[in-house]
Scaffold this active site. Sequence first.
Site, short mmCIF file in Angstrom:
data_model
loop_
_atom_site.label_atom_id
_atom_site.label_comp_id
_atom_site.label_asym_id
_atom_site.label_seq_id
_atom_site.Cartn_x
_atom_site.Cartn_y
_atom_site.Cartn_z
N HIS A 76 41.65 39.24 40.74
CA HIS A 76 41.90 38.33 41.87
C HIS A 76 41.00 37.08 41.79
CE1 HIS A 76 38.09 39.34 43.81
NE2 HIS A 76 38.31 40.58 43.44
N GLU A 136 35.32 34.66 49.45
CA GLU A 136 34.13 34.28 50.22
C GLU A 136 32.98 35.25 49.97
OE1 GLU A 136 33.85 31.56 51.82
OE2 GLU A 136 35.91 30.89 52.14
N GLU A 139 40.27 48.35 43.97
CA GLU A 139 38.95 48.33 43.37
C GLU A 139 38.26 49.67 43.61
OE1 GLU A 139 37.00 47.73 41.18
OE2 GLU A 139 36.26 45.68 41.50
#
Length: 208
Positions: free
Chosen positions: A9, A13, A82
Site C-alpha cells: 500500500h 499518516e 498485515e
Amino acid sequence: MLSLYIVRHGQTEWNTEHRMQGWQDSDLTAEGLRRARALGERLKHTDFQKVYISSSKRTEDTAKAILGNRQVPLEKEDLFREMSLGTWEGKKQEDIEKEEPERLHAYFHQPTAYQPADGESFEELEQRVKRALLMLTDRHQSGNVLLVTHSVFILMLLNIVKKRGISEVWNSSYIHDTSLTLLTIDAAGTITIKKEGDGEHRESTVSL
C-alpha cells in the site's frame, strides 16, 4: 503462466509518524496517493484479470489509485491483511522501544523467539500467507493478477518462495510503500521472482 503483481500500500499518516499499524488503519498521504498513481502509469499496459486487496482501507485506496478508470474485479480478503501487532497497534515505535525493548528486539532480530502481545506470531503469519498463496494459485492458473497488501506479508511471502526458515524473514529487499514484487508461476507450480521490492516509479517527476 500466472503473473502475480504484488504491491505494498501507499504511504500512510501513521507511516510518517512511525506508528505500528498491523490490522488498524490510517489514511494515505498525498505522497502515498501520488506514488500509487505513478505505479498505475507504469502498469497501464498490463491487463489485470482480477485485483485482490486486504480488508484494510489503505490497500483499497492504493488499488483504486493504481487502477484509475480501469474496471477490474476487486475482492477484499482477510488472508491478505498485515501481521496483527496486537497492543502495539497505533503506538509509536520509539515508545514501544522504551516500554518493551526485548520484545521489539525479538520482533526485528529474532522472529522465532518473538512472543506477540495479543497479535500474531511469525509462525501464525507464515501459515496464513501459505493459505493465501494456495488460494491464489487454485483460482488462477494464468493471466495477470494484482495483489495490494502489506510489507511484512510480502516479506513472508518472499521467504516462503525462497524456501527459507522464519528466522530469515527480514532478509529480503526492503519493501517500500507502493513497491512492486512480481512473481510468475508456471503450470508445474514453479515460482520465479522477477522483481523484488522494485520502486522505480516512486521518484517519478510526472505530475499525476
